[in-house]
Scaffold this motif. Structure first.
Motif, short mmCIF file in Angstrom:
data_model
loop_
_atom_site.label_atom_id
_atom_site.label_comp_id
_atom_site.label_asym_id
_atom_site.label_seq_id
_atom_site.Cartn_x
_atom_site.Cartn_y
_atom_site.Cartn_z
N LEU A 162 67.31 -20.99 -16.02
CA LEU A 162 68.62 -21.22 -16.62
C LEU A 162 68.95 -20.05 -17.54
O LEU A 162 68.05 -19.36 -18.04
N ALA A 163 70.23 -19.86 -17.81
CA ALA A 163 70.68 -18.68 -18.54
C ALA A 163 70.04 -18.56 -19.93
O ALA A 163 69.76 -17.46 -20.39
N ASP A 164 69.82 -19.68 -20.60
CA ASP A 164 69.33 -19.63 -21.98
C ASP A 164 67.80 -19.69 -22.10
O ASP A 164 67.28 -19.75 -23.23
N ASP A 165 67.09 -19.65 -21.00
CA ASP A 165 65.62 -19.78 -21.07
C ASP A 165 65.00 -18.68 -21.93
O ASP A 165 64.12 -18.95 -22.76
N GLY A 166 65.41 -17.44 -21.70
CA GLY A 166 64.84 -16.33 -22.46
C GLY A 166 65.15 -16.42 -23.94
O GLY A 166 64.30 -16.13 -24.79
N TRP A 167 66.37 -16.83 -24.26
CA TRP A 167 66.76 -17.00 -25.66
C TRP A 167 65.93 -18.09 -26.32
O TRP A 167 65.48 -17.94 -27.47
N ILE A 168 65.70 -19.18 -25.62
CA ILE A 168 64.86 -20.26 -26.15
C ILE A 168 63.44 -19.75 -26.37
O ILE A 168 62.82 -20.02 -27.42
N ASN A 169 62.89 -19.02 -25.42
CA ASN A 169 61.53 -18.48 -25.53
C ASN A 169 61.41 -17.59 -26.78
O ASN A 169 60.47 -17.74 -27.58
N ARG A 170 62.36 -16.69 -26.96
CA ARG A 170 62.31 -15.80 -28.13
C ARG A 170 62.45 -16.58 -29.44
O ARG A 170 61.79 -16.27 -30.44
N SER A 171 63.28 -17.62 -29.41
CA SER A 171 63.47 -18.43 -30.61
C SER A 171 62.23 -19.26 -30.93
O SER A 171 61.86 -19.42 -32.10
N GLY A 242 74.36 -27.30 -30.71
CA GLY A 242 75.03 -27.72 -29.49
C GLY A 242 74.55 -26.97 -28.27
O GLY A 242 74.32 -27.57 -27.20
N ARG A 243 74.39 -25.67 -28.41
CA ARG A 243 73.88 -24.86 -27.30
C ARG A 243 72.48 -25.30 -26.90
O ARG A 243 72.16 -25.41 -25.70
N ILE A 244 71.65 -25.58 -27.88
CA ILE A 244 70.28 -26.01 -27.62
C ILE A 244 70.27 -27.37 -26.92
O ILE A 244 69.51 -27.59 -25.96
N ALA A 245 71.12 -28.28 -27.37
CA ALA A 245 71.19 -29.62 -26.76
C ALA A 245 71.63 -29.53 -25.30
O ALA A 245 71.10 -30.26 -24.44
#
Length: 284
Positions: A162-171, A242-245
């Motif tokens: 999914l598009a936000d996977d990398g952002w979640i990983n870094r966070s 909201g983005r995380i949810a």
């Protein structure tokens, strides 16, 4: 009745144990077993830091030489009681000593003189550089081996992507480096910092990957893992709740459909002194 935090932690530990054991390095365990066997025949005094419900001992007991006296160290009395009940009859174990204590404030006092092994599972990445220096110092003073397993090393692979996977990983990685009780945590860099410190102390150091590979049959663990990441990232980036949810909802839907696969990188590390363990005359 156990404290609610004990119940929560016990549930998480039970959920992850199968994945933990499947990921661990058998090669490093064999190397440790050979090192112990090179010295005088046991008994061996072994120390498990942050033992939880005893998963580390349950993995190691049948794989190390018999004659094991385990010191079980944890801050949680409920988990210590469970670890004692579940580990006392394991093959190879001839004694257990549960000790409740603060691993941050009293580590060197809790690790017994004469220890052959200082070990922990899924602990190192939560600790700070000063704590790690203390761990290395007290291990080297005892000429003990050190086995640190399942240290998170920073890479999360989620499939389908999914598009936000990398952002979640870094966070998640950034959140990992917050203070977890001993100062700013080393997070994904903990295992390599541990390797460097033991090498400077003259130890031989070995490490191998210990990767969680979670498929459709491990949906419950996947859900807990994803929910935990979302909670951590929300703490780190509250303005992005909201983005995380939305990310979490999309990922949980994949789990529910049996389409989700997760790989989480860890490292197992073994540090050995240049002499065999001088076991002799240990009294329980």
């Amino acid at each position: 009745m156990p404290h609610p935090s004990t119940v929560f932690e016990r549930d998480w530990l039970a959920s992850r144990e199968t994945a933990d054991h499947a990921a661990r390095s058998q090669g490093l365990t064999d190397r440790l077993s050979d090192w112990l066997a090179e010295g005088v025949v046991g008994p061996y005094r072994l120390c498990d830091l942050g033992c939880g419900s005893g998963s580390n001992v349950r993995y190691l007991a049948s794989r190390l030489p018999a004659g094991q006296y385990w010191h079980l160290l944890d801050h949680d009395a409920g988990l210590l009681e469970e670890a004692s009940e579940r580990c006392r009859s394991l093959a190879g174990v001839v004694g257990l000593l549960p000790q409740q204590g603060d691993l941050v404030k009293a580590l060197e006092a809790l690790v017994p003189d004469g220890a052959a092994l200082v070990t922990a599972s899924a602990l190192l990445d939560l600790m700070s550089a000063p704590w790690l220096e203390q761990l290395v110092r007290c291990t080297v003073q005892r000429r003990a081996a050190c086995l640190m397993t399942l240290s998170y090393s920073g890479e999360i692979e989620l499939m389908p992507r999914l598009a936000d996977d990398g952002w979640i990983n870094r966070s998640v990685n950034a959140h990992q480096q917050q203070d977890k009780g001993s100062g700013p945590a080393l997070g994904p860099g903990a295992w390599s910092a541990c390797e460097a410190m033991f090498r400077r102390a003259g130890y031989r150091v070995f490490h191998e990957p210990a990767t969680w590979s979670l498929g459709a049959s491990q949906g419950e663990l996947q859900e807990k893992l994803l929910t935990g990441w979302a909670r951590a990232v929300t703490e780190w980036r509250p303005a992005s709740a909201g983005r995380i949810a939305r990310w979490l909802d999309a990922r949980l839907a994949l789990v529910q459909r049996g389409e989700s696969r997760i790989r989480v990188s860890h490292q197992d590390l073994l540090a050995l002194p240049d002499v065999p363990y001088p076991a002799a005359g240990i009294r329980w």
